[in-house]
Design a protein around this motif. Structure first.
Motif, PDB file in Angstrom:
ATOM      1  N   PHE A 229      -7.693  -6.065 -15.596  1.00  0.00           N
ATOM      2  CA  PHE A 229      -8.783  -5.429 -14.862  1.00  0.00           C
ATOM      3  C   PHE A 229      -8.607  -3.917 -14.850  1.00  0.00           C
ATOM      4  O   PHE A 229      -7.492  -3.393 -14.788  1.00  0.00           O
ATOM      5  N   MET A 230      -9.709  -3.235 -14.899  1.00  0.00           N
ATOM      6  CA  MET A 230      -9.730  -1.771 -14.951  1.00  0.00           C
ATOM      7  C   MET A 230      -8.880  -1.165 -13.833  1.00  0.00           C
ATOM      8  O   MET A 230      -8.871  -1.636 -12.698  1.00  0.00           O
ATOM      9  N   GLY A 231      -8.192  -0.095 -14.169  1.00  0.00           N
ATOM     10  CA  GLY A 231      -7.314   0.585 -13.222  1.00  0.00           C
ATOM     11  C   GLY A 231      -5.886   0.087 -13.270  1.00  0.00           C
ATOM     12  O   GLY A 231      -4.948   0.847 -13.036  1.00  0.00           O
ATOM     13  N   SER A 232      -5.732  -1.192 -13.585  1.00  0.00           N
ATOM     14  CA  SER A 232      -4.383  -1.745 -13.679  1.00  0.00           C
ATOM     15  C   SER A 232      -3.624  -1.144 -14.851  1.00  0.00           C
ATOM     16  O   SER A 232      -2.394  -1.081 -14.831  1.00  0.00           O
ATOM     17  N   GLU A 233      -4.359  -0.700 -15.872  1.00  0.00           N
ATOM     18  CA  GLU A 233      -3.707  -0.179 -17.075  1.00  0.00           C
ATOM     19  C   GLU A 233      -2.993   1.142 -16.819  1.00  0.00           C
ATOM     20  O   GLU A 233      -2.078   1.507 -17.554  1.00  0.00           O
ATOM     21  N   PHE A 234      -3.377   1.890 -15.787  1.00  0.00           N
ATOM     22  CA  PHE A 234      -2.666   3.135 -15.503  1.00  0.00           C
ATOM     23  C   PHE A 234      -1.959   3.110 -14.148  1.00  0.00           C
ATOM     24  O   PHE A 234      -1.481   4.132 -13.657  1.00  0.00           O
TER      25      PHE A 234
ATOM     26  N   GLU B  74      -5.896  -0.961  -3.777  1.00  0.00           N
ATOM     27  CA  GLU B  74      -6.729  -2.097  -4.162  1.00  0.00           C
ATOM     28  C   GLU B  74      -8.079  -1.594  -4.684  1.00  0.00           C
ATOM     29  O   GLU B  74      -8.519  -0.484  -4.369  1.00  0.00           O
ATOM     30  N   TRP B  75      -8.721  -2.452  -5.476  1.00  0.00           N
ATOM     31  CA  TRP B  75     -10.028  -2.100  -6.007  1.00  0.00           C
ATOM     32  C   TRP B  75     -11.078  -2.099  -4.906  1.00  0.00           C
ATOM     33  O   TRP B  75     -11.111  -2.986  -4.049  1.00  0.00           O
ATOM     34  N   LYS B  76     -11.952  -1.091  -4.934  1.00  0.00           N
ATOM     35  CA  LYS B  76     -13.094  -1.011  -4.020  1.00  0.00           C
ATOM     36  C   LYS B  76     -14.369  -0.960  -4.859  1.00  0.00           C
ATOM     37  O   LYS B  76     -14.540  -0.061  -5.691  1.00  0.00           O
ATOM     38  N   PHE B  77     -15.263  -1.908  -4.622  1.00  0.00           N
ATOM     39  CA  PHE B  77     -16.478  -2.024  -5.438  1.00  0.00           C
ATOM     40  C   PHE B  77     -17.411  -0.838  -5.263  1.00  0.00           C
ATOM     41  O   PHE B  77     -18.243  -0.557  -6.122  1.00  0.00           O
ATOM     42  N   ASP B  78     -17.281  -0.113  -4.126  1.00  0.00           N
ATOM     43  CA  ASP B  78     -18.217   0.970  -3.844  1.00  0.00           C
ATOM     44  C   ASP B  78     -17.582   2.341  -4.032  1.00  0.00           C
ATOM     45  O   ASP B  78     -18.103   3.343  -3.541  1.00  0.00           O
TER      46      ASP B  78
ATOM     47  N   GLU C  98       9.976   4.175  -6.892  1.00  0.00           N
ATOM     48  CA  GLU C  98       8.882   4.481  -7.813  1.00  0.00           C
ATOM     49  C   GLU C  98       9.267   4.202  -9.262  1.00  0.00           C
ATOM     50  O   GLU C  98       8.488   3.616 -10.018  1.00  0.00           O
ATOM     51  N   TRP C  99      10.471   4.608  -9.653  1.00  0.00           N
ATOM     52  CA  TRP C  99      10.894   4.377 -11.033  1.00  0.00           C
ATOM     53  C   TRP C  99      10.925   2.887 -11.343  1.00  0.00           C
ATOM     54  O   TRP C  99      10.409   2.447 -12.377  1.00  0.00           O
ATOM     55  N   GLN C 100      11.511   2.094 -10.439  1.00  0.00           N
ATOM     56  CA  GLN C 100      11.596   0.652 -10.688  1.00  0.00           C
ATOM     57  C   GLN C 100      10.224  -0.011 -10.649  1.00  0.00           C
ATOM     58  O   GLN C 100       9.952  -0.932 -11.425  1.00  0.00           O
ATOM     59  N   ALA C 101       9.340   0.458  -9.752  1.00  0.00           N
ATOM     60  CA  ALA C 101       8.003  -0.135  -9.680  1.00  0.00           C
ATOM     61  C   ALA C 101       7.275   0.029 -11.015  1.00  0.00           C
ATOM     62  O   ALA C 101       6.680  -0.925 -11.537  1.00  0.00           O
ATOM     63  N   PHE C 102       7.341   1.217 -11.601  1.00  0.00           N
ATOM     64  CA  PHE C 102       6.671   1.430 -12.884  1.00  0.00           C
ATOM     65  C   PHE C 102       7.393   0.722 -14.022  1.00  0.00           C
ATOM     66  O   PHE C 102       6.749   0.237 -14.958  1.00  0.00           O
TER      67      PHE C 102
ATOM     68  N   SER D 106      -3.018  -6.511  -2.685  1.00  0.00           N
ATOM     69  CA  SER D 106      -2.446  -5.286  -3.238  1.00  0.00           C
ATOM     70  C   SER D 106      -2.845  -5.139  -4.698  1.00  0.00           C
ATOM     71  O   SER D 106      -3.353  -6.079  -5.327  1.00  0.00           O
ATOM     72  N   SER D 107      -2.635  -3.961  -5.245  1.00  0.00           N
ATOM     73  CA  SER D 107      -2.839  -3.749  -6.674  1.00  0.00           C
ATOM     74  C   SER D 107      -1.701  -4.400  -7.440  1.00  0.00           C
ATOM     75  O   SER D 107      -0.713  -4.849  -6.856  1.00  0.00           O
ATOM     76  N   ILE D 108      -1.808  -4.439  -8.778  1.00  0.00           N
ATOM     77  CA  ILE D 108      -0.714  -4.993  -9.572  1.00  0.00           C
ATOM     78  C   ILE D 108       0.537  -4.135  -9.385  1.00  0.00           C
ATOM     79  O   ILE D 108       1.636  -4.651  -9.152  1.00  0.00           O
ATOM     80  N   LEU D 109       0.387  -2.829  -9.456  1.00  0.00           N
ATOM     81  CA  LEU D 109       1.535  -1.946  -9.243  1.00  0.00           C
ATOM     82  C   LEU D 109       2.089  -2.109  -7.835  1.00  0.00           C
ATOM     83  O   LEU D 109       3.320  -2.088  -7.634  1.00  0.00           O
ATOM     84  N   GLY D 110       1.207  -2.272  -6.843  1.00  0.00           N
ATOM     85  CA  GLY D 110       1.650  -2.404  -5.460  1.00  0.00           C
ATOM     86  C   GLY D 110       2.503  -3.628  -5.201  1.00  0.00           C
ATOM     87  O   GLY D 110       3.202  -3.694  -4.180  1.00  0.00           O
ATOM     88  N   ARG D 111       2.468  -4.612  -6.093  1.00  0.00           N
ATOM     89  CA  ARG D 111       3.305  -5.800  -5.953  1.00  0.00           C
ATOM     90  C   ARG D 111       4.735  -5.571  -6.440  1.00  0.00           C
ATOM     91  O   ARG D 111       5.625  -6.362  -6.147  1.00  0.00           O
ATOM     92  N   MET D 112       4.934  -4.534  -7.236  1.00  0.00           N
ATOM     93  CA  MET D 112       6.221  -4.357  -7.893  1.00  0.00           C
ATOM     94  C   MET D 112       7.271  -3.838  -6.903  1.00  0.00           C
ATOM     95  O   MET D 112       7.019  -2.878  -6.174  1.00  0.00           O
ATOM     96  N   PRO D 113       8.467  -4.443  -6.864  1.00  0.00           N
ATOM     97  CA  PRO D 113       9.506  -4.023  -5.920  1.00  0.00           C
ATOM     98  C   PRO D 113      10.250  -2.783  -6.413  1.00  0.00           C
ATOM     99  O   PRO D 113      10.115  -2.364  -7.563  1.00  0.00           O
TER     100      PRO D 113
END
Length: 634
Positions: A476-481, A486-490, A452-456, A442-449
């Motif tokens: 890593f890029m994208g995590s900042e916003f 998940e990240w996709k290389f393509d 939506e308000w609590q996840a952010f 998952s993304s970093i945000l996707g791990r947060m329980p």
């Protein structure tokens, strides 16, 4: 007397250094170099192939015909073949055609020292030069004052191919990145960028970690000088550049380093040491002196010719341990019966000594995931000599903690506090890297329980805790916003998310955390020293609150940090303080401008002479839900 060509670039001293594993400028000798011989312009070619019966250069200059341009082997036993081709010039493609003594194998290989390569899937090398007029003298002259261990080190990790695509869905070029990426990193406040490998690689899904052209920036995004321009522009913006460097393994593509001259030239001949089971790739023979010269020359090449400010060395743990990802019976102990790869240890020490003795103001950073001792300690004191090491334990424990529902966090506070028991055993960088947002994690945000308000809120809490914890930072890029996917290389990052307030609030949080980090010496001057940190309270498990002091060289600049890992507002909450004064809130991750609830301490609480947390003074503050507050005590 050594017999050589009249136009050879090698001296006897060069050969001695090469054989001793101490020639760290091999790129000036091996490869393709434009020269003039007896008034005739052409290209001097030199390649190391000691098991070859014959070597010829095939390319555009001879219509790719074999036998036209044969190289001569030096008579000093070095295994180097060399020759001058008058019809060759910049921009022409070429390969080495090698006929081996071993079973009469004939291979066509790209030049290991090529400065430029064809765009994959094409595999030829390209004759090129490194002519470029740099404009970063101001940065280079003062780099040591910006890139030291007592300076802020906030790193934005980037995969160039998927940071952003253009309107046609294609890669941005180096020149386009020099405009868009530089402006974004500058605006967001990171001090450095770290680029996933830019050296030429044949396979996109490898993300660049399966290198073939060690001396060539990938042609996917432009020419070598275009990459220089990108580095130049980053330096002009005051941003340091770190490259991922991969001396741990390489692919067995037919045109690459594997079985180069029909023998195990670059890879270790014992498959227990020469093959990596995880990545299905070959492992360098670190005990072979000529290979050590090749690798260390490559590291210094990027620092010299591309003005790179740091090298993050990939997969160091796999290099150090003979049993890494190997079952019993699949590895052989060293001469002392241990699991340490003694050749690797020696090589890494030589590498770090060469880097730091030849270049001022640079850093080497180890991705090392075990408890191997003294990775970031000087070679003269018995260490491996790296400047920093990734703090993988902090990353695993912290993400595990944040993934928990907040109601259970009070039972797992040790996941947060344990890092401080070993935080200063190495010079640690805190990484939330590309590896944490792929393969179903998952993304970093996707791990947060939570909703939506609590996840952010949790995401802002995580980043605020990270930026106030001792050590360098990497994101890593994208995590900042708050990338959800998940990240996709393509593909591209989901930049449209910044149209939504929570995502823009996350980016604004990172921007302000970077400013907090850069502008407060208490957060960086002693970031690798126990003198820079002091607990106020780490045992308030019931409330899931921790508090601490970050300290620089001037006690008047100390910062007080309090973290609330639950969604409950805690007021009043008393904390002990080191001295009398007034608390001024300078950062609050729950601020409304980030998408928070706006709970805070606008009235600057005073201290009281009331003992608390073992200190003579204390103060009552308000703790926002799932928030971090940072105070100055004046």
């Amino acid at each position: 007397m050594t017999k050589t060509l009249p136009h050879s670039l090698f001296t006897d001293f060069d050969i001695d250094l090469f054989r001793a594993g101490k020639h760290f400028r091999l790129y000036d000798k091996l490869g393709a170099h434009s020269v003039e011989v007896d008034g005739v312009k052409g290209v001097y070619f030199a390649v190391w192939a000691p098991a070859a019966r014959s070597v010829c250069v095939i390319g555009d200059f001879n219509d790719w015909r074999q036998g036209v341009n044969e190289l001569l082997v030096r008579w000093d036993g070095s295994g180097i073949w060399e020759g001058f081709i008058p019809d060759a010039e910049k921009g022409m493609r070429y390969k080495y055609r090698i006929h081996s003594f071993n079973n009469d194998i004939i291979t066509e290989k790209a030049d290991p020292f090529a400065l430029y390569c064809e765009h994959p899937p094409q595999t030829a090398s390209v004759i090129w030069d490194l002519d470029y007029k740099w404009k970063d003298k101001s940065w280079m002259d003062t780099r040591k004052d910006k890139n030291g261990l007592d300076k802020p080190y906030s790193v934005y990790e980037v995969h160039l191919g998927s940071w952003r695509l253009n309107a046609e869905g294609k890669f941005l070029t180096y020149l386009e990145l020099a405009d868009q990426l530089v402006a974004y990193v500058k605006e967001t406040g990171f001090t450095h960028v770290e680029l996933l490998p830019v050296m030429e690689y044949p396979y996109d899904p490898s993300w660049g970690y399966q290198l073939v052209g060690y001396f060539a920036p990938t042609s996917r995004f432009g020419k070598p000088q275009d990459f220089m321009f990108l580095v130049d522009k980053l330096h002009e913006a005051g941003i340091g550049v770190i490259l991922d460097w991969v001396p741990s393994h390489f692919p067995d593509d037919a045109h690459g380093l594997g079985y180069f001259d029909g023998s195990h030239l670059y890879e270790h001949p014992d498959r227990r040491k020469g093959y990596h089971p995880d990545w299905k790739s070959l492992v360098f023979n670190y005990g072979r002196n000529e290979v050590r010269s090749f690798l260390i020359s490559n590291a210094l090449f990027w620092l010299q010719h591309y003005h790179i400010d740091g090298l993050r060395v990939d997969a160091v743990a796999s290099m150090l341990h003979l049993d890494y990802s190997r079952n019993e019976g699949e590895w052989e102990p060293n001469i002392y019966g241990g699991r340490e790869n003694l050749d690797t240890i020696s090589f890494l020490k030589d590498f770090n000594e060469a880097v730091y003795s030849n270049f001022e103001g640079v850093q080497t950073i180890a991705e090392e995931s075990t408890s191997f001792p003294m990775v970031s300690r000087p070679v003269f004191s018995g260490g491996l000599g790296f400047g920093m090491k990734w703090m993988m334990g902090w990353m695993h424990d912290t993400l595990k903690y944040f993934k928990r529902e907040t109601i259970y966090r009070k039972y797992h506070q040790n996941d947060l506090t344990f890092s401080m028991t070993y935080a200063f055993s190495e010079n640690f960088m805190l990484p939330l890297s590309h590896d944490e947002v792929v393969h179903g994690k998952s993304s970093i945000l996707g791990r947060m329980p939570g909703d939506e308000w609590q996840a952010f809120a949790n995401l802002r809490l995580l980043y605020s805790y990270m930026f106030t914890h001792p050590g360098g930072k990497l994101l890593f890029m994208g995590s900042e916003f708050g990338q959800w996917a998940e990240w996709k290389f393509d593909g591209s990052l989901d930049w449209h998310l910044l149209e939504f307030s929570f995502h823009e609030g996350a980016r604004k949080t990172i921007t302000d955390l970077n400013a907090l980090y850069r502008n407060n010496p208490a957060l960086y001057e002693n970031q690798f020293s126990p003198e820079g940190f002091e607990w106020i309270s780490h045992d308030d498990h019931q409330n899931a609150v921790i508090s601490f002091v970050r300290k620089g060289r001037n006690p008047k600049q100390d910062l007080v940090v309090v973290c609330n890992f639950t969604p409950v507002v805690r007021t009043p909450y008393r904390i002990g303080l080191p001295r009398k004064g007034r608390l001024t809130e300078i950062f609050n991750s729950d601020s409304a401008i980030y998408g928070g609830s706006g709970v805070g301490n606008p009235k600057s609480p005073k201290t009281e002479k009331k003992e608390w947390n073992g200190r003579a003074f204390s103060s009552e503050i308000t703790l926002p839900p799932l928030g971090v507050v940072v105070f100055k005590l004046s």
